[in-house]
Design an enzyme around this catalytic site. Structure first.
Site, PDB file in Angstrom:
ATOM      1  CG  ASP A  10      -1.752  -9.418 -39.417  1.00 17.25           C
ATOM      2  OD1 ASP A  10      -1.046  -8.981 -38.485  1.00 17.25           O
ATOM      3  OD2 ASP A  10      -2.877  -8.961 -39.690  1.00 17.25           O
ATOM      4  CG  ASP A  34       2.980   1.068 -32.472  1.00 14.55           C
ATOM      5  OD1 ASP A  34       2.424   0.397 -31.590  1.00 14.55           O
ATOM      6  OD2 ASP A  34       3.494   2.186 -32.267  1.00 14.55           O
ATOM      7  CE1 TYR A 126      10.313   5.571 -36.733  1.00 14.47           C
ATOM      8  CE2 TYR A 126      11.302   3.935 -35.310  1.00 14.47           C
ATOM      9  CZ  TYR A 126      10.504   5.049 -35.473  1.00 14.47           C
ATOM     10  OH  TYR A 126       9.906   5.630 -34.374  1.00 14.47           O
TER      11      TYR A 126
HETATM   12  N1  AR6 Z   1       2.324  -7.924 -39.339  1.00 13.57           N
HETATM   13  C1  AR6 Z   1       3.629  -8.082 -39.649  1.00 13.57           C
HETATM   14  N2  AR6 Z   1       4.386  -7.102 -40.167  1.00 13.57           N
HETATM   15  C2  AR6 Z   1       3.784  -5.917 -40.406  1.00 13.57           C
HETATM   16  C3  AR6 Z   1       2.429  -5.661 -40.114  1.00 13.57           C
HETATM   17  C4  AR6 Z   1       1.676  -6.731 -39.560  1.00 13.57           C
HETATM   18  N3  AR6 Z   1       0.392  -6.612 -39.241  1.00 13.57           N
HETATM   19  N4  AR6 Z   1       2.139  -4.380 -40.469  1.00 13.57           N
HETATM   20  C5  AR6 Z   1       3.278  -3.851 -40.979  1.00 13.57           C
HETATM   21  N5  AR6 Z   1       4.263  -4.769 -40.957  1.00 13.57           N
HETATM   22  P1  AR6 Z   1       6.791  -0.455 -39.406  1.00 13.57           P
HETATM   23  P2  AR6 Z   1       9.282   0.597 -38.226  1.00 13.57           P
HETATM   24  C6  AR6 Z   1       5.665  -4.676 -41.400  1.00 13.57           C
HETATM   25  O1  AR6 Z   1       6.633   0.766 -40.243  1.00 13.57           O
HETATM   26  O2  AR6 Z   1       9.909   0.727 -39.566  1.00 13.57           O
HETATM   27  C7  AR6 Z   1       5.119   3.105 -36.348  1.00 13.57           C
HETATM   28  O3  AR6 Z   1       4.376   4.271 -36.602  1.00 13.57           O
HETATM   29  C8  AR6 Z   1       6.037  -3.588 -42.381  1.00 13.57           C
HETATM   30  O4  AR6 Z   1       5.629  -3.943 -43.694  1.00 13.57           O
HETATM   31  O5  AR6 Z   1       5.596  -1.008 -38.731  1.00 13.57           O
HETATM   32  O6  AR6 Z   1      10.080   0.003 -37.102  1.00 13.57           O
HETATM   33  C9  AR6 Z   1       5.732   3.125 -34.946  1.00 13.57           C
HETATM   34  O7  AR6 Z   1       4.876   3.733 -34.011  1.00 13.57           O
HETATM   35  C10 AR6 Z   1       7.550  -3.607 -42.208  1.00 13.57           C
HETATM   36  O8  AR6 Z   1       8.099  -4.704 -42.956  1.00 13.57           O
HETATM   37  O9  AR6 Z   1       7.907  -0.226 -38.230  1.00 13.57           O
HETATM   38  C11 AR6 Z   1       6.984   3.917 -35.174  1.00 13.57           C
HETATM   39  O10 AR6 Z   1       6.715   5.305 -35.181  1.00 13.57           O
HETATM   40  C12 AR6 Z   1       7.738  -3.904 -40.720  1.00 13.57           C
HETATM   41  O11 AR6 Z   1       6.486  -4.411 -40.265  1.00 13.57           O
HETATM   42  C13 AR6 Z   1       7.420   3.500 -36.560  1.00 13.57           C
HETATM   43  O12 AR6 Z   1       6.237   3.076 -37.219  1.00 13.57           O
HETATM   44  C14 AR6 Z   1       8.131  -2.699 -39.868  1.00 13.57           C
HETATM   45  O13 AR6 Z   1       7.454  -1.559 -40.358  1.00 13.57           O
HETATM   46  C15 AR6 Z   1       8.363   2.323 -36.520  1.00 13.57           C
HETATM   47  O14 AR6 Z   1       8.836   2.058 -37.818  1.00 13.57           O
END
Ligand code: AR6
Length: 165
Positions: A10, A34, A126
């Site tokens: 995390d 986020d 995304y």
């Molecule tokens: N620690 C590490 N990685 C994480 C965590 C965490 N606590 N939580 C999720 N991930 P995403 P995006 C991973 O969807 O695709 C948001 O609503 C997740 O499993 O967080 O860039 C923003 O506001 C994945 O592998 O980001 C934008 O609207 C990675 O982080 C949108 O999502 C990225 O997933 C951005 O989408």
């Protein structure tokens, strides 16, 4: 040259100077990483994001750009927010994903940070294919002027894609 590490875990738990947030252009929070950063970091982060929106970033943060705020209650000193591109099968947006990494590193270096943690930007909501995202991320962080770059991957498949030799 920076040491590159991979951790299954995390990102909000990391003790580094900078945690990178995969934000959206509103800078006002969302789901995924986020949501986790704002929940755990507390309201100070959102308060600074709102100030950014009221000032220089009135139109929001553009895809590929990066900007810093406090890390609130997190162990890190700063959160650097960047906006990844939404995956497209018809348009090559790789440069924008590389920009997220390069601009986050530049903002971190300007702050005086030496250690930084990245999530797998754009690979969640995304929908960017994770193997491809890992390649782009690696190429973009080569030669970074920091001591430590840690990729923090939230699930085993993403960890495997990033940590692959
Ligand atoms: N620690 C590490 N990685 C994480 C965590 C965490 N606590 N939580 C999720 N991930 P995403 P995006 C991973 O969807 O695709 C948001 O609503 C997740 O499993 O967080 O860039 C923003 O506001 C994945 O592998 O980001 C934008 O609207 C990675 O982080 C949108 O999502 C990225 O997933 C951005 O989408």
């Amino acid at each position: 040259m920076a040491t590159i590490e991979y951790v299954l875990g995390d990102i909000t738990e990391q003790e580094v100077d900078v945690i990178v947030n995969a934000a959206n252009s509103s800078l006002l929070g969302g789901g995924g990483v986020d949501g986790a950063i704002h929940r755990k970091g507390g309201p100070e982060i959102l308060a600074e994001c709102r100030k950014l929106r009221a000032g220089h970033y009135g139109g929001g943060l553009k895809t590929g750009q990066a900007v810093a705020t406090t890390a609130g209650r997190l162990r890190a000193r700063w959160v650097v927010h960047t906006v990844g591109p939404v995956w497209s099968a018809t348009e090559d947006r790789s440069n924008l994903l590389a920009d997220c990494h390069r601009n986050s590193l530049r903002v971190a270096a300007d702050l005086g940070a030496t250690t930084i943690a990245f999530p797998a930007i754009s690979t969640g909501i995304y929908r960017w294919p994770v193997e491809d995202a890992a390649e782009i991320a690696h190429a973009a962080v080569e030669d970074a002027p920091l001591d430590l770059i840690r990729f923090v991957l939230f699930d085993q498949a993403t960890y495997n894609a990033f940590a692959r030799p």
